[in-house]
Design an enzyme around this catalytic site. Structure first.
Site, PDB file in Angstrom:
ATOM      1  N   ARG A  45       0.835  -1.218   0.000  1.00 14.83           N
ATOM      2  CA  ARG A  45       0.000   0.000   0.000  1.00 14.83           C
ATOM      3  C   ARG A  45       0.865   1.261   0.000  1.00 14.83           C
ATOM      4  NH1 ARG A  45      -2.970   2.462   4.737  1.00 14.83           N
ATOM      5  NH2 ARG A  45      -4.360   4.023   3.828  1.00 14.83           N
ATOM      6  N   HIS A  49       0.536   4.112  -2.738  1.00 13.62           N
ATOM      7  CA  HIS A  49       0.120   5.480  -2.384  1.00 13.62           C
ATOM      8  C   HIS A  49       1.184   6.517  -2.713  1.00 13.62           C
ATOM      9  CE1 HIS A  49      -3.685   5.028   0.279  1.00 13.62           C
ATOM     10  NE2 HIS A  49      -3.695   4.192  -0.735  1.00 13.62           N
ATOM     11  N   TRP A 205     -10.172  -8.626   3.364  1.00  9.72           N
ATOM     12  CA  TRP A 205     -10.853  -9.024   2.127  1.00  9.72           C
ATOM     13  C   TRP A 205     -10.854 -10.541   1.959  1.00  9.72           C
ATOM     14  CZ3 TRP A 205      -7.856  -4.517   2.155  1.00  9.72           C
ATOM     15  CH2 TRP A 205      -8.449  -3.348   1.669  1.00  9.72           C
TER      16      TRP A 205
END
Ligand code: HEM
Length: 305
Positions: A45, A49, A205
């Site tokens: 991530r 980002h 998830w």
């Protein structure tokens, strides 16, 4: 549109393999982090980002954002609410930066994303060096996606603004097999309480959130997803308390994206084959790498480490 020109790469593939190994060892060392998920997903991530602030020359002659300047290290960009909980990912890389002080933050953070994908069983990702730390005038805020939106919004960011194909876009979001959403940032090793807030969403998830797989697509198609009843932001859940964001569900609500979800749910190898170059492209948005070579690193396992 002027691309950021990469510095010539004065280190060898061997040097970067050493950095890769140091990052991989940090992931191993702190495997209890975030309910035993470890730091792998957070590092993926972080790389995304840092890179996903890119604004291409669409309707305007200038480009901005992207991984080149390593600007997510700076308070202005780090404090963008979209970057909540990412200070932990930067924390785990700081000892690596101390050990290899010659590497730029942009190179370190993108290499960390590559390392994490590979160490979690994902495909090999080609990687190039040459990013250069830039100052606060290059920091980007407000450019990362809002998870409450739909397929057209995803297209406007990924296809129109960043220049991905729809296939690359759907492949990239498959990284949501990894990690979880947080109301509070996970507690750092050695600390007693959380240092900040997360996105406000909650849950994992998939049931194996530190393995890089096509599970995200399979669950999206095969499970029954219903709105979660809670006080937090609108999100979906299934009977096993796994989660989907509105933007994740958008991939099966849109006919042309759904075709790709079906393809990747059936064929993990095809997902890996499409994800690897798409992730490399993400990490390189806005950069002219000149003659710098693409490296492919060995996992710790492949080195018998
Ligand atoms: C986590 C949104 C695309 C990789 C998250 C979280 C949100 C989010 C809300 C939870 C953050 C938290 O609470 O800690 C979105 C949206 C996207 C998108 C709206 C696009 C429409 C991507 C892409 C990648 C990615 C392209 C990578 C290629 C991850 C990973 C995590 C994550 C690995 C888990 C982090 C952790 O466990 O700490 N995303 N994301 N996401 N995202 Fe995305």
């Amino acid at each position: 549109a002027t691309l950021n020109a990469a510095l010539s790469d004065s280190h060898s593939e061997k040097d970067y393999q050493q950095v890769y190994n140091a990052i991989a060892n940090q992931i191993r060392e702190y495997d209890e982090y975030d309910g035993a998920i470890g730091f792998g997903p957070a590092l993926v991530r972080l790389a995304w980002h840092l890179s996903g602030t890119f604004v291409g020359p669409v309707g305007c002659p200038h480009i901005s954002g992207g991984s080149f300047g390593g600007t997510i290290r700076l308070p202005k960009e780090a404090s963008d609410p979209a970057n909540n909980a990412l200070e932990n990912a930067r924390w785990v890389l700081e000892p690596v930066k101390k050990q290899f002080s010659w590497i730029s933050y942009g190179d370190l953070y993108t290499l960390a994303g590559v390392t994490a994908v590979q160490e979690m069983g994902g495909p090999k990702i080609g990687w190039r060096a040459g990013r250069k730390d830039l100052g606060v005038e290059y920091a980007s805020t407000g450019k990362l996606p809002d998870a409450s939106r739909d397929a057209d919004y995803i297209r406007s960011l990924f296809v129109k603004r960043m220049g991905f194909t729809e296939r690359e876009t759907v492949a990239l979001i498959g990284a949501h097999a990894l990690g979880s959403c947080h109301v509070q940032a996970p507690v750092l090793p050695g600390a007693t309480k959380s240092q900040g807030v997360g996105s406000g969403y909650t849950g994992r998830w998939t049931a194996a959130p530190n393995f890089f797989t096509n599970e995200f697509y399979r669950l999206l198609l095969e499970d029954k997803w219903t709105p979660k009843k809670w006080d937090g932001p609108f999100q979906y859940e299934n009977k096993d308390e796994l989660m989907m964001l509105p933007t994740d569900m958008a991939l099966v609500q849109d006919a042309s994206m759904k075709k790709l979800v079906v393809e990747y749910a059936k064929d993990q190898e095809k997902f890996f084959k499409d994800f690897a170059p798409a992730f490399k492209k993400l990490l390189e948005l806005g950069i002219d790498f000149k003659g710098n070579k693409t490296y492919e690193f060995k996992t710790l396992d492949e080195q018998d480490l």
